[in-house]
Design an enzyme around this catalytic site. Structure first.
Site, PDB file in Angstrom:
ATOM      1  N   ARG A 117       0.882  -1.165   0.176  1.00 18.89           N
ATOM      2  CA  ARG A 117       0.059  -0.075  -0.150  1.00 18.89           C
ATOM      3  C   ARG A 117       0.821   1.416   0.007  1.00 18.89           C
ATOM      4  O   ARG A 117       0.547   2.560   0.357  1.00 18.89           O
ATOM      5  CB  ARG A 117      -1.070   0.067   1.307  1.00 18.89           C
ATOM      6  N   LYS A 139       1.970  11.240 -11.055  1.00 17.13           N
ATOM      7  CA  LYS A 139       1.228  10.411 -11.908  1.00 17.13           C
ATOM      8  C   LYS A 139       2.051   9.325 -12.186  1.00 17.13           C
ATOM      9  O   LYS A 139       3.060   9.480 -12.849  1.00 17.13           O
ATOM     10  CB  LYS A 139       0.569  11.272 -13.215  1.00 17.13           C
ATOM     11  N   GLU A 181       6.962  17.849 -25.279  1.00 20.37           N
ATOM     12  CA  GLU A 181       6.636  18.448 -23.840  1.00 20.37           C
ATOM     13  C   GLU A 181       7.066  19.695 -23.255  1.00 20.37           C
ATOM     14  O   GLU A 181       6.465  20.453 -22.760  1.00 20.37           O
ATOM     15  CB  GLU A 181       6.688  17.246 -22.651  1.00 20.37           C
ATOM     16  N   LYS A 220       5.615  22.548 -14.800  1.00 15.45           N
ATOM     17  CA  LYS A 220       5.043  21.698 -14.288  1.00 15.45           C
ATOM     18  C   LYS A 220       4.646  21.666 -12.755  1.00 15.45           C
ATOM     19  O   LYS A 220       3.880  21.473 -12.259  1.00 15.45           O
ATOM     20  CB  LYS A 220       5.388  20.167 -14.923  1.00 15.45           C
ATOM     21  N   GLU A 230      -5.410  16.990 -10.162  1.00 17.98           N
ATOM     22  CA  GLU A 230      -6.085  17.353 -11.445  1.00 17.98           C
ATOM     23  C   GLU A 230      -7.745  17.793 -10.974  1.00 17.98           C
ATOM     24  O   GLU A 230      -8.505  17.436 -11.738  1.00 17.98           O
ATOM     25  CB  GLU A 230      -6.030  16.373 -12.432  1.00 17.98           C
ATOM     26  N   ARG A 234      -4.389  21.488 -13.357  1.00 20.16           N
ATOM     27  CA  ARG A 234      -3.397  20.725 -13.746  1.00 20.16           C
ATOM     28  C   ARG A 234      -3.890  20.093 -14.952  1.00 20.16           C
ATOM     29  O   ARG A 234      -3.104  19.606 -15.860  1.00 20.16           O
ATOM     30  CB  ARG A 234      -3.366  19.301 -12.589  1.00 20.16           C
ATOM     31  N   ASN A 238      -2.400  18.829 -19.914  1.00 16.02           N
ATOM     32  CA  ASN A 238      -2.842  17.885 -21.060  1.00 16.02           C
ATOM     33  C   ASN A 238      -3.172  18.273 -22.527  1.00 16.02           C
ATOM     34  O   ASN A 238      -3.673  17.809 -23.273  1.00 16.02           O
ATOM     35  CB  ASN A 238      -4.051  17.106 -20.657  1.00 16.02           C
ATOM     36  N   HIS A 245      -3.040  10.521 -27.011  1.00 20.12           N
ATOM     37  CA  HIS A 245      -3.216   9.298 -26.351  1.00 20.12           C
ATOM     38  C   HIS A 245      -4.006   8.455 -27.246  1.00 20.12           C
ATOM     39  O   HIS A 245      -3.817   7.340 -27.434  1.00 20.12           O
ATOM     40  CB  HIS A 245      -4.184   9.476 -24.916  1.00 20.12           C
TER      41      HIS A 245
END
Lengths: 365, 365
Positions: A117, A139, A181, A220, A230, A234, A238, A245
């Site tokens: 965990r 992320k 990026e 960032k 997000e 945030r 994207n 994607h």
């Protein structure tokens, strides 16, 4: 602190669990991790000398060589890695160290988030893309057959070490890939990055490289400090990613992420213009001409639409896009399907003439 | 709010994302979930009428019947469930609803934690064990071949609904199984629970049942409010669990969790006494005599030790145990291997004579 660490640029990331990003050279051999038990997860195709340098600094309890690149981002690979850590009895106060590109560190971070965990995660990106995008913001995750990054966790690292010397071993197209990026960060927040991308030498030691990388990371870092999970701004990171994607998914990752983003930036620029924003398509055209991505297979709107509809920015009312009022002013909005389709056709026609095509084939091979 | 909801007992759980546990009867048909898109994950062996009641209240976007009990807690099942949610385009502002025992809700919670890096989770436990243990505190996860609960996330639910009517469909030994966690909460924090466990009628509607369940939940709620991620006192909830998890692993989950805990409580009581604590073994003997767990296979210390050493409470210096100074005063300590071994042999001799053995075989079949 070694001399190399002293000379490194630092970017601070705030939030509930602050951490620092170091950007410099010759950082690997003096890599420091406070946890006594360490699992080293690395891309199997990294140069042996690079892995050996980190191994020497860490003295890992257990190490796992991962399938190279995006191939490691599956729940099947994750299952095997978790079992390896369990068999080595890596304890709760141990750490996972991820060494490789963005895909490697995405997988390593999700392993760190999930094993017992959650254990500490240290990330050592070895690609420009990994440094300016994946390394900061917490992320982590893997792909499903249904789409990219559909499974994962927010699990910020305890430290990020960007050694620009690791970039030396990679071909030039990998730099240009990651630069998408950096350019995106320029478009949403820092116009000074745009010319620096198109003129800088991204080879390690090239003039200004550390500064450009650190500035791109800072864009960032500032956003995720304010909005880790997000809930709001945030999502702006994207920009260009909804189509990107989808291109990755529909080609089963035949398109490298950074090239998909390069393509996606231009689509997002066309959408922004179509719904009344400033025309930033000159920027995205310049970037594509500079990046020279590999050509795409023939694709129709119908091919990519199901994957765009599954975007994580979608809610029950449908898919949302990040758009620009102008450079530095992103916003989030729904776009009518007719506009999405018309811009897709315009984008398709544009990019046909702008890819690396023949001249790039050799480098990609 | 319906009349049944009005009559339900409420236990508040605090922390960064507070939520409430409702304990009552006739709560399912009026179950309310604010998210518009819902995935219903349920144990395939639940009575059809019970599932239909929840289905009617929720109108789920997608539903997945899970392999019953512990069999669902694998990364393979999780992979399939995540793909089902992705194919149904469950959005980020959707919710996962878990309906079943502790294993079902552990899996459902980890799915909620990981899908799109986290969506809302509502849990509807249908066993006593699920209500008093799994439902509160946000621990979610799956097992590895190497051990139980080695993978997961802390992902607190948005709501917990304990409808005591769901307990009616289960055989008596399942109540006695779950009672181990109630008894454990008594041992570590609330001595009044001990006689109530041994004398209460755990059938739904039995006198005092809702109050006993709510009080047992409150012990855990208070602990996890103060320490969600087990930096400190939360570990006390693992009293009896180090051996319990090892028994489950070494028998490949042939021993139900609550019976393993019943066995483990007695071992922990013997350890506590051996290192100088009060003698609480009369309590744990009484409990085992009341619980009548299924007999264990022949096991030696060498069989279980590797699994105890892999316990999540272990750090780089070795495994730690939760022990009792006396009822209500738990602490965490390392125990010399010689003591672990001697107490194991004493425990083994004790429990041989105390299990349900023949009289229980029929009920377990």
């Amino acid at each position: 602190m070694t001399e190399a660490q002293h000379d490194a640029l630092r970017v601070e990331v705030g939030g509930a669990a602050p951490y620092a990003v170091q950007v410099g050279t010759e950082l690997l051999a003096s890599l420091e991790v406070p946890q006594l038990a360490r699992a080293l997860l690395y891309d199997e195709r990294l140069p042996a000398s690079l892995v050996q340098s980190v191994r020497g600094a860490l003295g890992p309890t257990v190490e796992v060589a991962l399938p190279s690149g995006e191939a490691c981002k599956t729940l099947a690979v994750m299952t095997e890695v978790l079992s390896r850590l369990a068999r080595a009895n890596l304890p709760r106060d141990g750490a996972v160290v991820g060494l490789g590109g963005g895909a490697t560190t995405d997988l390593a971070g999700f392993v760190a988030a999930s094993y017992l965990r959650g254990v500490a995660f240290h990330t050592v990106p070895t690609t420009l893309l990994g440094m300016v995008d994946a390394a900061v913001g917490g992320k982590t995750g893997v792909n499903l057959p249904e789409g990219k990054n559909l499974v994962g966790a927010f699990w910020p690292p305890a430290s990020v070490t960007c050694d620009l010397g690791t970039l030396d071993s990679l071909p030039a197209w990998v730099f240009r890939e990651g630069a998408a990026e950096v350019f995106k960060h320029g478009l949403i927040a820092d116009a000074t990055l745009l010319p620096r991308v198109l003129h800088a030498d991204f080879r390690a030691g090239g003039p200004g490289l550390a500064r450009t990388v650190a500035d791109a990371i800072r864009v960032k870092a500032d956003v995720v400090t304010r909005d880790l999970t997000e809930q709001g701004e945030r999502a702006f990171l994207n920009f260009g990613h909804t189509l990107a994607h989808a291109l990755e998914a529909v080609t089963r990752h035949g398109v490298p992420h950074g090239e998909a983003v390069g393509y996606g930036l231009h689509y997002a620029a066309l959408l922004s213009l179509a719904v009344g924003g400033a025309d930033v398509t000159a920027h995205t055209r310049s970037f594509l001409a500079w990046q020279r991505p590999a050509p795409l297979p023939e694709l129709t709107f119908e091919d990519v639409w199901p994957f765009m509809a599954r975007d994580k920015k979608a809610d029950h009312a449908g898919v949302r896009f990040v758009l620009l009022h102008e450079v530095g002013r992103p916003y989030l909005a729904r776009v009518p399907e007719g506009t999405l389709r018309a811009c897709f056709d315009a984008w398709r026609a544009d990019v046909r003439g702008m890819t690396g095509a023949d001249m790039n084939a050799e480098e990609h091979a």
